[in-house]
Design a protein around this motif. Structure first.
Motif, PDB file in Angstrom:
ATOM      1  N   MET A 183       0.830  -1.188   0.000  1.00  0.00           N
ATOM      2  CA  MET A 183       0.000   0.000   0.000  1.00  0.00           C
ATOM      3  C   MET A 183       0.876   1.254   0.000  1.00  0.00           C
ATOM      4  N   CYS A 184       1.881   1.261   0.847  1.00  0.00           N
ATOM      5  CA  CYS A 184       2.764   2.430   0.904  1.00  0.00           C
ATOM      6  C   CYS A 184       3.497   2.617  -0.425  1.00  0.00           C
ATOM      7  N   LYS A 185       3.862   1.524  -1.054  1.00  0.00           N
ATOM      8  CA  LYS A 185       4.540   1.607  -2.352  1.00  0.00           C
ATOM      9  C   LYS A 185       3.613   2.249  -3.379  1.00  0.00           C
ATOM     10  N   GLN A 186       2.341   1.855  -3.375  1.00  0.00           N
ATOM     11  CA  GLN A 186       1.349   2.443  -4.276  1.00  0.00           C
ATOM     12  C   GLN A 186       1.343   3.961  -4.135  1.00  0.00           C
ATOM     13  N   PHE A 187       1.243   4.429  -2.891  1.00  0.00           N
ATOM     14  CA  PHE A 187       1.148   5.862  -2.646  1.00  0.00           C
ATOM     15  C   PHE A 187       2.466   6.574  -2.928  1.00  0.00           C
ATOM     16  N   SER A 188       3.584   5.928  -2.667  1.00  0.00           N
ATOM     17  CA  SER A 188       4.885   6.564  -2.923  1.00  0.00           C
ATOM     18  C   SER A 188       5.135   6.737  -4.420  1.00  0.00           C
ATOM     19  N   GLN A 189       4.387   5.992  -5.243  1.00  0.00           N
ATOM     20  CA  GLN A 189       4.488   6.141  -6.695  1.00  0.00           C
ATOM     21  C   GLN A 189       3.419   7.092  -7.238  1.00  0.00           C
ATOM     22  N   SER A 190       2.919   7.948  -6.356  1.00  0.00           N
ATOM     23  CA  SER A 190       1.925   8.979  -6.697  1.00  0.00           C
ATOM     24  C   SER A 190       0.599   8.420  -7.203  1.00  0.00           C
ATOM     25  N   ARG A 191       0.286   7.216  -6.828  1.00  0.00           N
ATOM     26  CA  ARG A 191      -1.026   6.659  -7.159  1.00  0.00           C
ATOM     27  C   ARG A 191      -1.984   7.034  -6.038  1.00  0.00           C
ATOM     28  N   ARG A 192      -3.103   7.615  -6.387  1.00  0.00           N
ATOM     29  CA  ARG A 192      -4.046   8.137  -5.399  1.00  0.00           C
ATOM     30  C   ARG A 192      -5.049   7.100  -4.910  1.00  0.00           C
ATOM     31  N   ALA A 229       1.587   4.538   9.473  1.00  0.00           N
ATOM     32  CA  ALA A 229       2.737   4.774   8.579  1.00  0.00           C
ATOM     33  C   ALA A 229       2.578   6.075   7.800  1.00  0.00           C
ATOM     34  N   LEU A 230       1.392   6.331   7.289  1.00  0.00           N
ATOM     35  CA  LEU A 230       1.167   7.544   6.503  1.00  0.00           C
ATOM     36  C   LEU A 230       1.179   8.802   7.364  1.00  0.00           C
ATOM     37  N   GLN A 231       0.701   8.705   8.599  1.00  0.00           N
ATOM     38  CA  GLN A 231       0.764   9.851   9.506  1.00  0.00           C
ATOM     39  C   GLN A 231       2.212  10.150   9.896  1.00  0.00           C
ATOM     40  N   ARG A 232       2.974   9.120  10.178  1.00  0.00           N
ATOM     41  CA  ARG A 232       4.385   9.328  10.532  1.00  0.00           C
ATOM     42  C   ARG A 232       5.174   9.964   9.394  1.00  0.00           C
ATOM     43  N   ALA A 233       4.806   9.626   8.167  1.00  0.00           N
ATOM     44  CA  ALA A 233       5.477  10.187   6.995  1.00  0.00           C
ATOM     45  C   ALA A 233       4.947  11.583   6.644  1.00  0.00           C
ATOM     46  N   ASN A 234       3.994  12.066   7.438  1.00  0.00           N
ATOM     47  CA  ASN A 234       3.344  13.363   7.197  1.00  0.00           C
ATOM     48  C   ASN A 234       2.644  13.438   5.845  1.00  0.00           C
ATOM     49  N   TRP A 235       2.150  12.303   5.374  1.00  0.00           N
ATOM     50  CA  TRP A 235       1.393  12.275   4.127  1.00  0.00           C
ATOM     51  C   TRP A 235      -0.080  12.534   4.356  1.00  0.00           C
ATOM     52  N   ILE A 236      -0.560  12.239   5.565  1.00  0.00           N
ATOM     53  CA  ILE A 236      -1.975  12.431   5.883  1.00  0.00           C
ATOM     54  C   ILE A 236      -2.128  13.049   7.260  1.00  0.00           C
ATOM     55  N   LYS A 237      -3.240  13.767   7.433  1.00  0.00           N
ATOM     56  CA  LYS A 237      -3.596  14.301   8.752  1.00  0.00           C
ATOM     57  C   LYS A 237      -4.939  13.736   9.212  1.00  0.00           C
TER      58      LYS A 237
END
Length: 137
Positions: free
Chosen positions: A1-10, A32-40
């Motif tokens: 899942m994280c790989k999907q998002f890291s490749q700019s797939r929404r 994981a996404l909160q720690r990476a500051n990708w989501i709030k």
């Protein structure tokens, strides 16, 4: 899942059998996404009140710093993870706040929307809410 998002797939789809830990996996993804500051802010949609309660309790147990809010019972509470049923969200997306008249949960409010039990019938019935939340383009 994280790989999907890291490749700019929404968008991403995770398919797991009953009892294999979908909710726990979703919590780990949110962490994981909160720690990476990708989501709030996260919206977790479920089709039954019992699943909303179960999911909110799981977030409280495994990720208490996410300030999980059960919107079925705590409509005015603020947090980082919101859990509710489709009908509850349908009512809330049209509500406005204060004198400004702005929608509380307007377009783009949630950075991540997790849909539990995303069957075709659930999607068809709740298409308006999902479009409003920018899940669809």
């Amino acid at each position: 899942m994280c790989k999907q998002f890291s490749q700019s797939r929404r968008k991403a789809l995770l398919v797991m059998a009953t009892g294999t830990g979908k909710t726990r996996t979703a919590i780990a993804l949110v962490d994981a996404l909160q720690r990476a500051n990708w989501i709030k802010r996260v919206l977790f949609l479920a089709d039954r009140v019992s699943l909303v309660k179960q999911t909110a309790n799981a977030f409280k147990k495994h990720l208490p710093d996410s300030s999980p809010v059960n919107l079925v019972t705590e409509k005015d509470t603020e947090g980082h993870v919101y859990v509710c049923t489709y009908p509850t969200m349908m009512g809330l997306i049209n509500e406005t706040q204060g004198k400004s008249g702005e929608a509380r949960f307007g377009v783009g409010y949630f950075d991540l929307i997790i849909i539990d039990e995303a069957h075709r019938s659930v999607y068809q019935k709740n298409r308006k809410a999902l479009k409003r939340g920018r899940v669809l383009h």
